[in-house]
Structures are given as C-alpha cells and as structure tokens.
Scaffold this active site. Structure first.
Site, mmCIF file in Angstrom:
data_model
loop_
_atom_site.group_PDB
_atom_site.id
_atom_site.type_symbol
_atom_site.label_atom_id
_atom_site.label_comp_id
_atom_site.label_asym_id
_atom_site.label_seq_id
_atom_site.Cartn_x
_atom_site.Cartn_y
_atom_site.Cartn_z
ATOM 1 N N ASN A 95 0.837 -1.206 0.000
ATOM 2 C CA ASN A 95 0.000 0.000 0.000
ATOM 3 C C ASN A 95 0.870 1.253 0.000
ATOM 4 O O ASN A 95 1.951 1.275 0.582
ATOM 5 C CB ASN A 95 -0.929 0.006 1.213
ATOM 6 C CG ASN A 95 -1.838 -1.207 1.211
ATOM 7 O OD1 ASN A 95 -2.029 -1.826 0.165
ATOM 8 N ND2 ASN A 95 -2.389 -1.566 2.356
ATOM 9 N N HIS A 112 5.784 -0.659 -2.926
ATOM 10 C CA HIS A 112 5.225 -0.025 -4.131
ATOM 11 C C HIS A 112 5.267 1.499 -4.059
ATOM 12 O O HIS A 112 4.621 2.177 -4.853
ATOM 13 C CB HIS A 112 3.784 -0.514 -4.377
ATOM 14 C CG HIS A 112 3.730 -1.939 -4.857
ATOM 15 N ND1 HIS A 112 2.575 -2.687 -4.892
ATOM 16 C CD2 HIS A 112 4.706 -2.755 -5.332
ATOM 17 C CE1 HIS A 112 2.848 -3.900 -5.364
ATOM 18 N NE2 HIS A 112 4.121 -3.966 -5.629
ATOM 19 N N CYS A 120 11.625 13.583 -9.255
ATOM 20 C CA CYS A 120 11.828 14.026 -10.628
ATOM 21 C C CYS A 120 11.896 12.806 -11.538
ATOM 22 O O CYS A 120 12.447 11.772 -11.147
ATOM 23 C CB CYS A 120 13.124 14.835 -10.716
ATOM 24 S SG CYS A 120 13.491 15.377 -12.405
HETATM 25 P P1 OAD Z 1 -6.269 -6.290 -4.521
HETATM 26 O O1 OAD Z 1 -7.316 -5.261 -4.759
HETATM 27 O O2 OAD Z 1 -5.805 -7.091 -5.673
HETATM 28 O O3 OAD Z 1 -6.782 -7.324 -3.423
HETATM 29 C C1 OAD Z 1 -7.357 -6.880 -2.232
HETATM 30 C C2 OAD Z 1 -7.637 -8.077 -1.375
HETATM 31 O O4 OAD Z 1 -8.137 -7.599 -0.144
HETATM 32 C C3 OAD Z 1 -8.661 -9.049 -1.935
HETATM 33 O O5 OAD Z 1 -8.141 -10.350 -1.897
HETATM 34 C C4 OAD Z 1 -9.848 -8.928 -0.975
HETATM 35 O O6 OAD Z 1 -10.485 -10.175 -0.723
HETATM 36 C C5 OAD Z 1 -9.165 -8.449 0.286
HETATM 37 N N1 OAD Z 1 -10.024 -7.699 1.216
HETATM 38 C C6 OAD Z 1 -11.095 -6.917 0.943
HETATM 39 N N2 OAD Z 1 -11.607 -6.396 2.077
HETATM 40 C C7 OAD Z 1 -10.824 -6.838 3.097
HETATM 41 C C8 OAD Z 1 -10.810 -6.653 4.499
HETATM 42 N N3 OAD Z 1 -11.724 -5.887 5.125
HETATM 43 N N4 OAD Z 1 -9.851 -7.277 5.225
HETATM 44 C C9 OAD Z 1 -8.914 -8.041 4.613
HETATM 45 N N5 OAD Z 1 -8.874 -8.251 3.292
HETATM 46 C C10 OAD Z 1 -9.810 -7.660 2.541
HETATM 47 O O7 OAD Z 1 -5.078 -5.543 -3.772
HETATM 48 P P2 OAD Z 1 -3.552 -6.001 -3.599
HETATM 49 O O8 OAD Z 1 -3.431 -7.467 -3.563
HETATM 50 O O9 OAD Z 1 -3.000 -5.208 -2.488
HETATM 51 O O10 OAD Z 1 0.037 -2.260 -7.302
HETATM 52 O O11 OAD Z 1 -2.948 -5.475 -4.958
HETATM 53 C C11 OAD Z 1 -1.576 -5.635 -5.196
HETATM 54 C C12 OAD Z 1 -1.098 -4.543 -6.098
HETATM 55 O O12 OAD Z 1 -1.890 -4.514 -7.290
HETATM 56 C C13 OAD Z 1 -1.272 -3.144 -5.532
HETATM 57 O O13 OAD Z 1 -0.245 -2.761 -4.664
HETATM 58 C C14 OAD Z 1 -1.292 -2.302 -6.761
HETATM 59 C C15 OAD Z 1 -2.236 -3.139 -7.572
HETATM 60 O O14 OAD Z 1 -2.258 -2.976 -8.940
HETATM 61 C C16 OAD Z 1 0.505 -1.193 -7.937
HETATM 62 O O15 OAD Z 1 -0.185 -0.212 -8.153
HETATM 63 C C17 OAD Z 1 1.926 -1.324 -8.360
#
Ligand code: OAD
Length: 234
Positions: A95, A112, A120
């Site tokens: 995050n 990230h 820059c």
């Molecule tokens: P995702 O949006 O892919 O996944 C979020 C996860 O959080 C899902 O598996 C949901 O089931 C879970 N979730 C939802 N509500 C929740 C809660 N209250 N408690 C616990 N879990 C919950 O997000 P990330 O896996 O973080 O990268 O995404 C990884 C990366 O993809 C991000 O850092 C970003 C994105 O594209 C970049 O921007 C480089």
C-alpha cells in the site's frame, strides 16, 4: 489467538484489503480501482509518457481519498505487535498510503512506493514529501533540472523498492503472514512460495487469494476483525 516463540521472526505482507475498512478502495473486486481505470492509462511509464496529466489526476484523487482516511483496528493491531516484537517483526506493505504509520508502526517497508512523496522523472534528486493535488487546470510540476515531477510510486513495468531488504527478511522469517492481498501481483504474490520450506504461512482476508494453496493456514474474515483477535496476547 496466535502465540510466537521468543526466537520467531514474523514477516507480514499487507495489501489493499488491510485498508478497505478505512474506506480506501482495493484494486480488484467489486468497487475496485481497476474497475474504473485501466492500469495502462494511469500506472505505467508509458502512461506517464503519453498523458502525465491523466496520471496526476489519478494519483491526486488517491491522495485526496487517503488523506481523509483513518487507520482501522487492523493497522492498530499491527502497530501493537511491533511494540511487542520490535525488530523481530518485518512489516512490508504493497500500500502507498500511510495508515500503518498513522496507527503507530515505525518500520514499514513500502515496496510499491509512497503516495505522499514525489520525485523528478529525470534527475537523481531524492524523493520529497508532497501532499499537493495536481488536477486540471494545474500544470505538471517541474524540477529545477527541467524534468517533470512524478509520483514516487512503483508502476507496472518498474522494479519495487527495497527488494534486497525484503528478500533478506523472507530468508530469516519463521512465520509469514499475508493480509488482504489477492495474490496476483508479482513479486509479492510469490513471497509465500519462497518461504514455504522454512516458515509457517498464514493468510488473513475475507476471500481466498489466488495463491491460497501455498498457505498452510487461512483465517477468513475482515482484517479489522481478525487481526486484533489473532494478536490479542500481545
Ligand atoms: P487487490 O485489490 O488485488 O486485493 C485486495 C484483497 O483484499 C482481496 O483479496 C480482498 O479479498 C481483500 N479484502 C477486501 N476487504 C478486506 C478486508 N476488510 N480485510 C482483509 N482483506 C480484505 O489488492 P492487492 O493485492 O493489495 O500495485 O494489490 C496488489 C497490487 O496490485 C497493488 O499494490 C497495486 C495493484 O495494482 C501497484 O499499483 C503497483
């Protein structure tokens, strides 16, 4: 409730789900950011080259949302765990907002990047604190060198930050826990497989992640409800 031995070293990887209860949208799933924006339009070096204004609109919107968000019980439970374990806890987040720090976590690795920093796109001036919103009609800010100021974010096609430290901590950990991450974005999605031969592996979230089969334990539920219970002995 989890208990750890005095020699355990805990690696915690958080994803967007840990902040969902704070009102910050996740990326995938219902209401996810990637339902409304295309990654290739707003989160890649090519997007920056093509339309920096649109990229800044996207990150300005995210700055606005994140600056109004408050840490939730999951962030506070992790901060309390750090107080108890000190440097035996390695907290790595995908995050880019600062809700772990707002809750009191002191050592957070933002693989990230950091939503409230800019840098820059041309010279090696270090990243600097930046809470500004660059929405139209605001101009793209310029560096003294003539380059353009971009968000200090790891975009698709770029290398995440602090990977050396992260891989060292993965080698050393005896417990690996992922919280609220869908397990699809590399390299974070393969951390669990890398520690499988030497660490207990735990997932916390309401749905199974794509890499669920690599975890030995899953606690299904919202992070803000599950983590305070799991760490209640600390
Ligand atoms: P995702 O949006 O892919 O996944 C979020 C996860 O959080 C899902 O598996 C949901 O089931 C879970 N979730 C939802 N509500 C929740 C809660 N209250 N408690 C616990 N879990 C919950 O997000 P990330 O896996 O973080 O990268 O995404 C990884 C990366 O993809 C991000 O850092 C970003 C994105 O594209 C970049 O921007 C480089």
């Amino acid at each position: 409730m989890l208990t750890f031995s005095p020699t355990d070293r805990i690696f915690i990887l958080t994803g967007a789900g840990v902040s969902a209860e704070s009102g910050i949208p996740t990326f995938r799933g219902v209401g996810g950011l990637w339902r409304n924006y295309r990654i290739e339009d707003v989160a890649s070096p090519e997007a920056w080259h093509r339309d920096p204004q649109l990229v800044w609109e996207f990150y300005s919107m995210r700055r606005r949302v994140a600056s109004e968000a408050k840490s939730n019980p999951a962030h506070f439970a992790l901060a309390k765990l750090e107080d108890a374990l000190q440097d035996r806890l390695f907290l790595c987040t995908q995050n880019v907002a600062n809700l772990h720090e707002q809750a009191g976590s002191r050592n957070v690795v933002h693989m990230h990047g950091d939503l409230f920093k800019s840098r820059c796109d041309t010279c090696s001036r270090p990243p600097f604190d930046d809470m500004n919103l660059y929405e139209p009609p605001a101009e793209i800010p310029q560096c003294e060198c003539g380059g353009r100021i971009r968000p200090h974010i790891c975009w698709f096609g770029e290398v995440p930050f602090e990977l050396d430290r992260i891989y060292r901590a993965l080698d050393e950990c005896t417990i690996f826990m992922a919280v609220g991450t869908s397990g699809v974005i590399q390299p974070a999605a393969s951390f669990v497989a890398q520690v499988a031969d030497h660490a207990r592996t735990i997932y916390v979230g309401p749905q199974k992640p794509a890499n669920a089969s690599s975890f030995t334990e899953c606690y299904m539920g919202k992070a803000g409800e599950v983590l305070p219970d799991l760490f209640s002995s600390f």
